[in-house]
Scaffold this active site. Sequence first.
Site, PDB file in Angstrom:
ATOM      1  CG  HIS A   1      -0.409   0.012   2.537  1.00  0.00           C
ATOM      2  ND1 HIS A   1      -0.136   1.163   3.229  1.00  0.00           N
ATOM      3  CD2 HIS A   1      -0.061  -1.008   3.371  1.00  0.00           C
ATOM      4  CE1 HIS A   1       0.350   0.857   4.430  1.00  0.00           C
ATOM      5  NE2 HIS A   1       0.416  -0.451   4.536  1.00  0.00           N
TER       6      HIS A   1
ATOM      7  CG  HIS B   1       1.456   2.163  12.941  1.00  0.00           C
ATOM      8  ND1 HIS B   1       0.085   2.073  13.034  1.00  0.00           N
ATOM      9  CD2 HIS B   1       1.762   1.616  11.743  1.00  0.00           C
ATOM     10  CE1 HIS B   1      -0.405   1.502  11.950  1.00  0.00           C
ATOM     11  NE2 HIS B   1       0.612   1.208  11.150  1.00  0.00           N
TER      12      HIS B   1
ATOM     13  CG  ASP C   1       1.871  -3.899   5.471  1.00  0.00           C
ATOM     14  OD1 ASP C   1       2.666  -3.092   5.992  1.00  0.00           O
ATOM     15  OD2 ASP C   1       0.693  -3.622   5.242  1.00  0.00           O
TER      16      ASP C   1
ATOM     17  CD  GLU D   1      -2.746  -1.689   5.622  1.00  0.00           C
ATOM     18  OE1 GLU D   1      -2.776  -2.684   6.374  1.00  0.00           O
ATOM     19  OE2 GLU D   1      -2.246  -0.585   5.972  1.00  0.00           O
TER      20      GLU D   1
ATOM     21  CG  ASP E   1       2.889   0.173   7.828  1.00  0.00           C
ATOM     22  OD1 ASP E   1       2.463  -0.270   6.743  1.00  0.00           O
ATOM     23  OD2 ASP E   1       2.184   0.262   8.850  1.00  0.00           O
TER      24      ASP E   1
END
Length: 385
Positions: free
Chosen positions: A73, A325, A245, A224, A190
């Site tokens: 993504h 994240h 991913d 995503e 990511d």
Amino acid sequence: MQEQIAIDAEYLTSRLKALLAIPSPTGFTDEAVRYTARELESLGLEVKLTRRGAICARRAGTVERPARGIVSHLDTLGAQVKALKDNGRLELVSIGHWSARFAEGARVSIFSTKGTYRGTILPLKASGHTFNDEIDTQPTGWQHVELRIDALARDRKDIVQLGIDVGDIVAINPQPEFLENGYIVSRHLDDKAGVAVMLSALEAMRREGVETPVDTYWLFTIGEEVGVGASAALVPDIASLVAIDNGTTAPGQNSDEFGVTLAMADQTGPFDYHLSKKLFELCGQHGIRVQKDVFRYYRSDAASAVEAGHDVRTALLAFGVDASHGYERIHLHALISLARLAVFYAASEVQIERDAEEISGLRGFTRQRAKEADQNLNTDEPDAP
């Protein structure tokens, strides 16, 4: 195809740097789509876009079905303006699921109708000379941070004059570092690292003249991080879908920053038994380091495809990420390992020919045979439990 397929590390890192330089929080992905589509065309693929910009790029094989899909993504985490505050700052809400703890101190771009502004996300109590120890005891959360705009913004009226409004997209600076020892530290690895992996696999396939037994579709999604993912990018010919991913290298996880991490399940349940087994065996056949993991608080493009009603086999390949994240860290070794595996998978022979049809009879259907395991119960062996 030669056994030791060569992945161009310089090509991979240069594409990753270029992708990281393009802001693409969910909802603001057009430029990342344009960059990726042009790169795919230069690699000889037939590129088509959905209305909103998900990419479906076809690389022809010997036959059309059962086609294979590989997906990553383009969208990243970000934020949106929730409110214009009387103190001239902005209240935010997150795009995607990430903690405001990682937002504090981030440099950002605000995309308004009058142009782009720069700013910084700060806790409500940001001055040590004013709040002293209260800085350390204040709560963490999006309601406890605000965006300071690097423009004349003394009050709400000034913000309006700047053209900034509720709903404006805020992109978080990635601040990437590519170290000589192979480590890469940045926000938004990511899944821009996954995109770079796919482009590098395609570059190697073109350079080495790799042929595939069936068509392969190289998919790049734009939603995503908000759970939409591959819900709208698939074509009916695709029978199996492999997502690329991140995998989390946190305590309690088996992921690693080196080699390939093969996810056996995420929060939506187990991945396809046969496809996962094939990928694991390909690693063994080609000397690719691999470890398995299970993710409890994670979902990928594969999950959104199945939930949207696509009857496809799914698997998830991951590069190990530390501090997912947040300020993420990966290693080039994992990216090269994944790119090699993607090439070997695309070039591998079809095992389940029945998958060429969406619905057919029992003939050719798979088996999951379970036989009794051989056990050595000799307690005299030094390694016996």
